[in-house]
Design a protein around this motif. Sequence first.
Motif, PDB file in Angstrom:
ATOM      1  N   ALA A 187       0.843  -1.190   0.000  1.00 61.22           N
ATOM      2  CA  ALA A 187       0.000   0.000   0.000  1.00 61.22           C
ATOM      3  C   ALA A 187       0.877   1.238   0.000  1.00 61.22           C
ATOM      4  CB  ALA A 187      -0.917   0.012   1.216  1.00 61.22           C
ATOM      5  N   ASP A 188       0.471   2.242  -0.739  1.00 65.34           N
ATOM      6  CA  ASP A 188       1.159   3.528  -0.726  1.00 65.34           C
ATOM      7  C   ASP A 188       0.859   4.245   0.593  1.00 65.34           C
ATOM      8  OD1 ASP A 188       2.550   5.827  -2.189  1.00 65.34           O
ATOM      9  OD2 ASP A 188       0.642   6.735  -1.578  1.00 65.34           O
ATOM     10  N   THR A 189       1.868   4.848   1.205  1.00 58.65           N
ATOM     11  CA  THR A 189       1.686   5.508   2.508  1.00 58.65           C
ATOM     12  C   THR A 189       1.795   7.023   2.416  1.00 58.65           C
ATOM     13  OG1 THR A 189       4.048   5.302   3.060  1.00 58.65           O
ATOM     14  CG2 THR A 189       2.599   3.479   3.708  1.00 58.65           C
ATOM     15  N   GLY A 190       1.600   7.572   1.212  1.00 58.45           N
ATOM     16  CA  GLY A 190       1.737   9.016   1.039  1.00 58.45           C
ATOM     17  C   GLY A 190       0.798   9.823   1.903  1.00 58.45           C
ATOM     18  N   ASP A 191      -0.372   9.252   2.246  1.00 61.81           N
ATOM     19  CA  ASP A 191      -1.345   9.977   3.052  1.00 61.81           C
ATOM     20  C   ASP A 191      -1.330   9.569   4.521  1.00 61.81           C
ATOM     21  OD1 ASP A 191      -2.273  11.379   0.823  1.00 61.81           O
ATOM     22  OD2 ASP A 191      -3.679   9.782   0.299  1.00 61.81           O
ATOM     23  N   VAL A 192      -0.386   8.728   4.908  1.00 65.28           N
ATOM     24  CA  VAL A 192      -0.307   8.270   6.299  1.00 65.28           C
ATOM     25  C   VAL A 192       0.603   9.206   7.085  1.00 65.28           C
ATOM     26  CG1 VAL A 192       0.404   6.384   7.832  1.00 65.28           C
ATOM     27  CG2 VAL A 192      -0.699   5.864   5.635  1.00 65.28           C
ATOM     28  N   PRO A 193       0.145   9.757   8.204  1.00 63.35           N
ATOM     29  CA  PRO A 193       1.004  10.652   9.003  1.00 63.35           C
ATOM     30  C   PRO A 193       2.287   9.962   9.445  1.00 63.35           C
ATOM     31  CG  PRO A 193      -1.284  10.795   9.734  1.00 63.35           C
ATOM     32  CD  PRO A 193      -1.209   9.641   8.782  1.00 63.35           C
ATOM     33  N   ALA A 194       3.406  10.640   9.287  1.00 65.04           N
ATOM     34  CA  ALA A 194       4.693  10.085   9.705  1.00 65.04           C
ATOM     35  C   ALA A 194       4.676   9.813  11.204  1.00 65.04           C
ATOM     36  CB  ALA A 194       5.817  11.041   9.354  1.00 65.04           C
ATOM     37  N   GLY A 195       5.199   8.674  11.622  1.00 60.29           N
ATOM     38  CA  GLY A 195       5.217   8.292  13.019  1.00 60.29           C
ATOM     39  C   GLY A 195       4.118   7.330  13.397  1.00 60.29           C
ATOM     40  N   THR A 196       3.227   6.992  12.450  1.00 57.43           N
ATOM     41  CA  THR A 196       2.136   6.065  12.743  1.00 57.43           C
ATOM     42  C   THR A 196       2.687   4.658  12.953  1.00 57.43           C
ATOM     43  OG1 THR A 196       0.570   7.356  11.445  1.00 57.43           O
ATOM     44  CG2 THR A 196      -0.008   5.058  11.885  1.00 57.43           C
ATOM     45  N   LEU A 197       2.282   4.013  14.037  1.00 59.87           N
ATOM     46  CA  LEU A 197       2.724   2.653  14.344  1.00 59.87           C
ATOM     47  C   LEU A 197       1.625   1.682  13.932  1.00 59.87           C
ATOM     48  CD1 LEU A 197       5.001   0.932  15.641  1.00 59.87           C
ATOM     49  CD2 LEU A 197       3.670   0.986  17.753  1.00 59.87           C
ATOM     50  N   PHE A 198       1.898   0.896  12.880  1.00 60.98           N
ATOM     51  CA  PHE A 198       0.961  -0.122  12.422  1.00 60.98           C
ATOM     52  C   PHE A 198       1.227  -1.433  13.161  1.00 60.98           C
ATOM     53  CE2 PHE A 198       0.437   2.815   8.940  1.00 60.98           C
ATOM     54  CZ  PHE A 198      -0.869   2.610   8.514  1.00 60.98           C
ATOM     55  N   ALA A 199       0.198  -2.258  13.226  1.00 63.74           N
ATOM     56  CA  ALA A 199       0.314  -3.582  13.842  1.00 63.74           C
ATOM     57  C   ALA A 199      -0.555  -4.567  13.073  1.00 63.74           C
ATOM     58  CB  ALA A 199      -0.112  -3.542  15.308  1.00 63.74           C
ATOM     59  N   SER A 200      -0.153  -5.825  13.081  1.00 64.28           N
ATOM     60  CA  SER A 200      -0.989  -6.881  12.502  1.00 64.28           C
ATOM     61  C   SER A 200      -1.609  -7.680  13.643  1.00 64.28           C
ATOM     62  CB  SER A 200      -0.158  -7.800  11.602  1.00 64.28           C
ATOM     63  OG  SER A 200       0.921  -8.371  12.314  1.00 64.28           O
ATOM     64  N   GLN A 201      -2.913  -7.909  13.544  1.00 63.75           N
ATOM     65  CA  GLN A 201      -3.627  -8.741  14.507  1.00 63.75           C
ATOM     66  C   GLN A 201      -3.978 -10.050  13.806  1.00 63.75           C
ATOM     67  OE1 GLN A 201      -6.401  -5.387  16.264  1.00 63.75           O
ATOM     68  NE2 GLN A 201      -6.219  -7.058  17.746  1.00 63.75           N
ATOM     69  N   PRO A 202      -3.349 -11.162  14.207  1.00 69.10           N
ATOM     70  CA  PRO A 202      -3.543 -12.427  13.494  1.00 69.10           C
ATOM     71  C   PRO A 202      -4.840 -13.122  13.883  1.00 69.10           C
ATOM     72  CG  PRO A 202      -2.073 -12.748  15.342  1.00 69.10           C
ATOM     73  CD  PRO A 202      -2.386 -11.272  15.309  1.00 69.10           C
ATOM     74  N   ALA A 203      -5.224 -14.112  13.089  1.00 71.11           N
ATOM     75  CA  ALA A 203      -6.373 -14.950  13.431  1.00 71.11           C
ATOM     76  C   ALA A 203      -5.996 -15.832  14.611  1.00 71.11           C
ATOM     77  CB  ALA A 203      -6.772 -15.812  12.237  1.00 71.11           C
ATOM     78  N   PRO A 204      -6.856 -15.971  15.625  1.00 69.55           N
ATOM     79  CA  PRO A 204      -6.517 -16.792  16.794  1.00 69.55           C
ATOM     80  C   PRO A 204      -6.473 -18.266  16.461  1.00 69.55           C
ATOM     81  CG  PRO A 204      -8.791 -16.039  16.923  1.00 69.55           C
ATOM     82  CD  PRO A 204      -8.178 -15.350  15.743  1.00 69.55           C
ATOM     83  N   LYS A 205      -5.543 -18.959  17.101  1.00 67.43           N
ATOM     84  CA  LYS A 205      -5.469 -20.415  17.015  1.00 67.43           C
ATOM     85  C   LYS A 205      -6.139 -21.012  18.243  1.00 67.43           C
ATOM     86  CE  LYS A 205      -1.024 -20.032  16.616  1.00 67.43           C
ATOM     87  NZ  LYS A 205       0.431 -20.284  16.462  1.00 67.43           N
TER      88      LYS A 205
END
Length: 387
Positions: free
Chosen positions: A326-344
């Motif tokens: 994904a292009d991040t041109g519109d995402v504010p600098a310093g944003t912390l992304f995270a992935s939330q996985p499917a539970p096992k």
Amino acid sequence: MPMRKTTRRRVGLLAAFTALSAAVVTAPAAFADTTNPSAAPVPSVQLKPFASAPAGAKGLDDITLLGDLLFATYQNDAGPDGSPAGSKSTVVAFDRKTGAVKQTYTIPGKVDGLTADTKHHRVLASANEDLNSSLYVITPDRDHDSQGSITHYTYSPSPAETGTDGTNGGTDAISIGSNGTVYVAHSNPDTSLPGADNTAAVYTLKLSGSTARLTPLFGVNDTVPVINPAAGQPTSAPLGLTDPDSNRFLRGKDGGTLVQDAQADSKLVFVTDLDAKKPTVKQLNLTNAVTPSQGAATPQLDDVERVDGPGTLFVADGGTGTIYRADTGDVPAGTLFASQPAPKAGDLPNDPALAVVNTRTGVVTHVSAGVTLVNPKGLLFVPGDKD
């Protein structure tokens, strides 16, 4: 003695945290105020397919970039201790622009952590997060005319330890600091050891001969400040980590910040002053902005990554084997992304999604990504890289 299973330590965790008071300890300066929803709206991104799993490869997990190749590990149903015998992971090198497969590497066991060492033109891969763990180093051919080489290293001391509940311990995510220091997560640590009962949460790692030497950076039960203590609760508390998982080194002032995710514990740990004899450690307790569909629980995070401005965010979907970008041109600098996985089986409720983390309050908020992710795993931000 039997190995302690990962799923056992995810059952019976504390319920969702109570309402948060104003932060007493500030979040590390590595993050902008834009990670606070009160300062800016939660961003959205439009994920587009970048690469698909090659034939026979499944269980996509971690991703990293070395030069013009994006490396991804497919775990192929290998168990967290490398079982059954003969289990192998496939590490695939994709062309970073086209997504075409350039090279494939076969590594014994379950490869969990994958990171690029650009200084030495190599990729470090940790195998087997729960037990029987070791390190492999892939040195690809610079011209892609041949496979290059794979070198195996044995950990010393072993991350496996014997406590009152058996023998367990392995390694997971790997990050490399701006000064070349290698950090590796001590996954499935034994928290039932006799004596001080405070094994390493993260190690630093040095290669010597065929040995990967481990030195503890901080302990699973160190008492450290809490960035977002609940109302009436102490501003410092033992970490209480049972599940160090993914980590990320973020460049910045004073030597940068190491962010260590404790997945089943619903915490992020921030480590600064990394060059000091004793680094500064802070913890952030996590809560969901929206209650998971299967019931109230604290969020489980698989990976974290900071977006520093225009560029590309890569997202690995372990459920489909697809890598998105994904292009991040519109995402504010310093944003912390995270992935939330499917539970096992045995995991707390967790709705799979791409999310952002408020580094002051610990609130995890899902973002609109344009696609439905089945099992989000590895994340990677590449600055200035356009779709």
